[in-house]
Design a protein around this motif. Structure first.
Motif, PDB file in Angstrom:
ATOM      1  N   ARG A 168     -23.265 -16.266  -0.873  1.00 58.68           N
ATOM      2  CA  ARG A 168     -22.270 -16.198  -1.947  1.00 58.68           C
ATOM      3  C   ARG A 168     -20.843 -16.247  -1.425  1.00 58.68           C
ATOM      4  N   LEU A 169     -20.632 -15.705  -0.231  1.00 57.19           N
ATOM      5  CA  LEU A 169     -19.275 -15.645   0.307  1.00 57.19           C
ATOM      6  C   LEU A 169     -18.966 -16.771   1.283  1.00 57.19           C
ATOM      7  N   GLY A 170     -19.968 -17.575   1.611  1.00 59.82           N
ATOM      8  CA  GLY A 170     -19.736 -18.673   2.542  1.00 59.82           C
ATOM      9  C   GLY A 170     -19.518 -18.207   3.965  1.00 59.82           C
ATOM     10  N   LEU A 171     -20.294 -17.200   4.399  1.00 58.48           N
ATOM     11  CA  LEU A 171     -20.172 -16.655   5.746  1.00 58.48           C
ATOM     12  C   LEU A 171     -21.253 -17.212   6.662  1.00 58.48           C
ATOM     13  N   ASP A 172     -20.955 -17.275   7.943  1.00 59.70           N
ATOM     14  CA  ASP A 172     -21.971 -17.663   8.929  1.00 59.70           C
ATOM     15  C   ASP A 172     -22.934 -16.513   9.196  1.00 59.70           C
ATOM     16  N   VAL A 173     -22.423 -15.300   9.130  1.00 66.33           N
ATOM     17  CA  VAL A 173     -23.237 -14.103   9.357  1.00 66.33           C
ATOM     18  C   VAL A 173     -22.859 -13.042   8.327  1.00 66.33           C
ATOM     19  N   PRO A 174     -23.817 -12.216   7.899  1.00 65.45           N
ATOM     20  CA  PRO A 174     -23.534 -11.199   6.874  1.00 65.45           C
ATOM     21  C   PRO A 174     -22.920  -9.936   7.473  1.00 65.45           C
ATOM     22  N   GLY A 198     -16.700 -16.242  11.543  1.00 71.26           N
ATOM     23  CA  GLY A 198     -17.872 -16.394  10.684  1.00 71.26           C
ATOM     24  C   GLY A 198     -18.249 -15.191   9.865  1.00 71.26           C
ATOM     25  N   GLY A 199     -17.548 -14.044  10.072  1.00 71.04           N
ATOM     26  CA  GLY A 199     -17.775 -12.873   9.238  1.00 71.04           C
ATOM     27  C   GLY A 199     -16.746 -12.821   8.122  1.00 71.04           C
ATOM     28  N   LEU A 200     -16.621 -11.652   7.484  1.00 66.50           N
ATOM     29  CA  LEU A 200     -15.616 -11.475   6.442  1.00 66.50           C
ATOM     30  C   LEU A 200     -14.581 -10.480   6.928  1.00 66.50           C
ATOM     31  N   GLY A 201     -13.368 -10.974   7.216  1.00 64.46           N
ATOM     32  CA  GLY A 201     -12.279 -10.088   7.571  1.00 64.46           C
ATOM     33  C   GLY A 201     -11.740  -9.389   6.341  1.00 64.46           C
ATOM     34  N   ILE A 216       1.782  -6.911  -0.521  1.00 66.13           N
ATOM     35  CA  ILE A 216       0.406  -7.418  -0.627  1.00 66.13           C
ATOM     36  C   ILE A 216       0.422  -8.944  -0.615  1.00 66.13           C
ATOM     37  N   SER A 217       1.360  -9.532  -1.344  1.00 63.68           N
ATOM     38  CA  SER A 217       1.476 -10.995  -1.364  1.00 63.68           C
ATOM     39  C   SER A 217       1.779 -11.543   0.022  1.00 63.68           C
ATOM     40  N   LYS A 218       2.646 -10.841   0.757  1.00 65.29           N
ATOM     41  CA  LYS A 218       2.988 -11.275   2.111  1.00 65.29           C
ATOM     42  C   LYS A 218       1.786 -11.206   3.048  1.00 65.29           C
ATOM     43  N   VAL A 219       1.000 -10.161   2.919  1.00 66.64           N
ATOM     44  CA  VAL A 219      -0.186 -10.010   3.766  1.00 66.64           C
ATOM     45  C   VAL A 219      -1.171 -11.141   3.506  1.00 66.64           C
ATOM     46  N   ALA A 220      -1.437 -11.430   2.239  1.00 65.40           N
ATOM     47  CA  ALA A 220      -2.374 -12.499   1.907  1.00 65.40           C
ATOM     48  C   ALA A 220      -1.899 -13.843   2.453  1.00 65.40           C
ATOM     49  N   ALA A 221      -0.606 -14.104   2.330  1.00 66.85           N
ATOM     50  CA  ALA A 221      -0.052 -15.361   2.850  1.00 66.85           C
ATOM     51  C   ALA A 221      -0.165 -15.418   4.367  1.00 66.85           C
ATOM     52  N   ALA A 222       0.054 -14.293   5.030  1.00 64.86           N
ATOM     53  CA  ALA A 222      -0.021 -14.257   6.489  1.00 64.86           C
ATOM     54  C   ALA A 222      -1.453 -14.490   6.976  1.00 64.86           C
ATOM     55  N   ILE A 223      -2.434 -13.927   6.268  1.00 68.23           N
ATOM     56  CA  ILE A 223      -3.833 -14.168   6.649  1.00 68.23           C
ATOM     57  C   ILE A 223      -4.169 -15.639   6.474  1.00 68.23           C
ATOM     58  N   ARG A 224      -3.729 -16.223   5.350  1.00 66.28           N
ATOM     59  CA  ARG A 224      -4.025 -17.642   5.089  1.00 66.28           C
ATOM     60  C   ARG A 224      -3.327 -18.558   6.086  1.00 66.28           C
ATOM     61  N   ALA A 225      -2.249 -18.106   6.664  1.00 69.19           N
ATOM     62  CA  ALA A 225      -1.563 -18.912   7.677  1.00 69.19           C
ATOM     63  C   ALA A 225      -2.388 -18.996   8.950  1.00 69.19           C
ATOM     64  N   GLN A 226      -3.342 -18.046   9.126  1.00 66.54           N
ATOM     65  CA  GLN A 226      -4.161 -18.032  10.331  1.00 66.54           C
ATOM     66  C   GLN A 226      -5.595 -18.496  10.106  1.00 66.54           C
ATOM     67  N   THR A 227      -6.044 -18.481   8.856  1.00 65.40           N
ATOM     68  CA  THR A 227      -7.420 -18.922   8.594  1.00 65.40           C
ATOM     69  C   THR A 227      -7.560 -19.396   7.151  1.00 65.40           C
ATOM     70  N   GLN A 228      -8.408 -20.386   6.975  1.00 64.00           N
ATOM     71  CA  GLN A 228      -8.746 -20.859   5.631  1.00 64.00           C
ATOM     72  C   GLN A 228     -10.107 -20.310   5.194  1.00 64.00           C
ATOM     73  N   LYS A 229     -10.689 -19.457   6.024  1.00 65.66           N
ATOM     74  CA  LYS A 229     -12.000 -18.871   5.730  1.00 65.66           C
ATOM     75  C   LYS A 229     -11.845 -17.724   4.720  1.00 65.66           C
ATOM     76  N   PRO A 230     -12.950 -17.289   4.102  1.00 64.02           N
ATOM     77  CA  PRO A 230     -12.890 -16.180   3.132  1.00 64.02           C
ATOM     78  C   PRO A 230     -12.429 -14.881   3.783  1.00 64.02           C
ATOM     79  N   PHE A 231     -11.710 -14.072   3.000  1.00 65.29           N
ATOM     80  CA  PHE A 231     -11.317 -12.733   3.451  1.00 65.29           C
ATOM     81  C   PHE A 231     -11.277 -11.812   2.236  1.00 65.29           C
ATOM     82  N   ALA A 232     -11.166 -10.505   2.501  1.00 64.52           N
ATOM     83  CA  ALA A 232     -11.141  -9.509   1.429  1.00 64.52           C
ATOM     84  C   ALA A 232      -9.852  -8.706   1.476  1.00 64.52           C
ATOM     85  N   LEU A 233      -9.352  -8.346   0.296  1.00 61.08           N
ATOM     86  CA  LEU A 233      -8.273  -7.370   0.160  1.00 61.08           C
ATOM     87  C   LEU A 233      -8.858  -6.138  -0.516  1.00 61.08           C
ATOM     88  N   ASN A 234      -8.471  -4.952  -0.029  1.00 65.83           N
ATOM     89  CA  ASN A 234      -9.073  -3.705  -0.494  1.00 65.83           C
ATOM     90  C   ASN A 234      -8.028  -2.766  -1.084  1.00 65.83           C
TER      91      ASN A 234
END
Length: 358
Positions: A12-18, A41-44, A56-74
């Motif tokens: 569901r999350l498009g990960l290589d490993v759960p 391949g995991g979920l950061g 929060i917006s800045k953090v999300a943008a900074a993560i996307r600047a380093q990866t296009q893979k899925p990530f979570a905000l908590n």
């Protein structure tokens, strides 16, 4: 060979490993760690409950600047707390047990603020605008509008439970996946139906009961630090694992070198549950601050958390481990790696070997 890697969560999350990196609040998460885990391949994950909406917006943008893979905000949901300001007299009473530490660390006594924590609705709208693959949260079931907005935006929701009843409540509230977290876990006990002291289930007891209680995918957390823990959790019916302390000990995390050293030291064998740092029950390495305030009348969250914020920062800057919040789970003595990529590779290799029967 790779059968353990393909689960409902990884699909569901498009990960290589759960494998999910646990989110750390209070500045202990980092963009580098979240991006590294996702890229591997995991979920950061990134804990943003202490941040304002713009940050929060800045953090999300900074993560996307380093990866296009899925990530979570908590986020932490508003729970068992009041927005009402304490009276000046009450504020001074809350300060009293902490005054010696302000003096010891050379800090001025703080004036009462207008707010003790950021506005949740503003935080939530920032998360929705950021559109992470996963919105994870603790301390309850989100309002209906949050669940509906997440579903409309394609954001998966991941809530935390410390008992089977809490897992059922999350499922009934429309949450997509549940993290079942045993009392071995470091950091805060995120119970919301009963007092955390009445919800201290161990991982091996909790996971199969939650798996039996709900139909949504279950993520196991608490005391998982190597491939053996991953294999055990999956055998008990979990669809993924969430690992916190092992990633907190990595150089990419946002914690201090002193905190990481303590996690990897002999002192990490001795953890305890305390309300001293935040007003909420949490597990960390035992130290003087925890012991000194064990029987003190403490302010509730978020007031206590705000009052100790400057103390914790100063203690870290002054390398005073005896006054720091050294969050740490019970499996820290198993840790061997201090780089996130190396850790994740090791976890995958160990789990592969177990499933291959070697």
């Amino acid at each position: 060979m790779n059968t353990w890697r393909t689960t409902r969560v990884s699909q569901r999350l498009g990960l290589d490993v759960p494998i999910i990196q646990g989110p750390f609040g209070g500045g202990l998460s980092s963009v580098n760690l979240a991006a590294c885990v996702s890229e591997a391949g995991g979920l950061g994950s990134f804990g943003v409950h202490h941040l304002t909406a713009p940050d929060i917006s800045k953090v999300a943008a900074a993560i996307r600047a380093q990866t296009q893979k899925p990530f979570a905000l908590n986020l932490w949901l508003p729970f068992d707390q009041s927005d009402a300001q304490p009276s000046p007299v009450q504020y001074q009473e809350y300060l009293q047990p902490l005054l010696p530490y302000y003096t010891e660390l050379g800090l001025p006594v703080p004036e009462q603020p207008q707010h003790f924590s950021p506005d949740f609705d503003e935080q939530m709208h920032a998360v929705l605008e950021a559109r992470p693959k996963v919105f994870s949260f603790v301390y309850g079931v989100p309002p209906t509008w949050v669940i509906e907005q997440c579903k409309s935006l394609g954001i998966m929701t991941l809530g935390a439970a410390t008992t089977p009843d809490e897992a059922r409540a999350l499922e009934a509230g429309g949450v997509d996946m549940v993290v079942a977290t045993g009392f071995e876990a470091g950091g805060h006990r995120v119970s919301f139906l009963r007092k955390p002291e009445e919800s201290l289930m161990g991982t091996f007891s909790l996971i199969p009961q939650v798996v039996d209680a709900v139909r949504i995918p279950v993520v196991a957390a608490g005391g998982i630090a190597d491939g053996r823990g991953i294999a055990a959790a999956l055998t008990l019916g979990a669809d993924a694992v969430q690992i916190g302390t092992a990633f907190l000990a990595c150089v990419e995390s946002g914690t201090s070198q002193l905190h990481r050293n303590k996690i990897l030291s002999n002192e990490a064998k001795y953890t305890g549950l305390t309300r001293a740092f935040s007003g909420r029950l949490a597990r960390g390495i035992q130290n003087r601050f925890m012991n000194d305030l064990r029987d003190s009348a403490l302010a509730p969250y978020p007031i206590q958390n705000w009052l100790t914020g400057k103390l914790k920062l100063a203690a870290t800057e002054q390398a005073r481990a005896e006054l720091m919040s050294l969050w740490c789970g019970q499996s820290a003595p198993l840790l061997k790696h201090t780089e996130a990529q190396v850790l994740l590779t090791s976890l995958i290799q160990q789990t592969d070997q177990i499933y291959l029967g070697k």
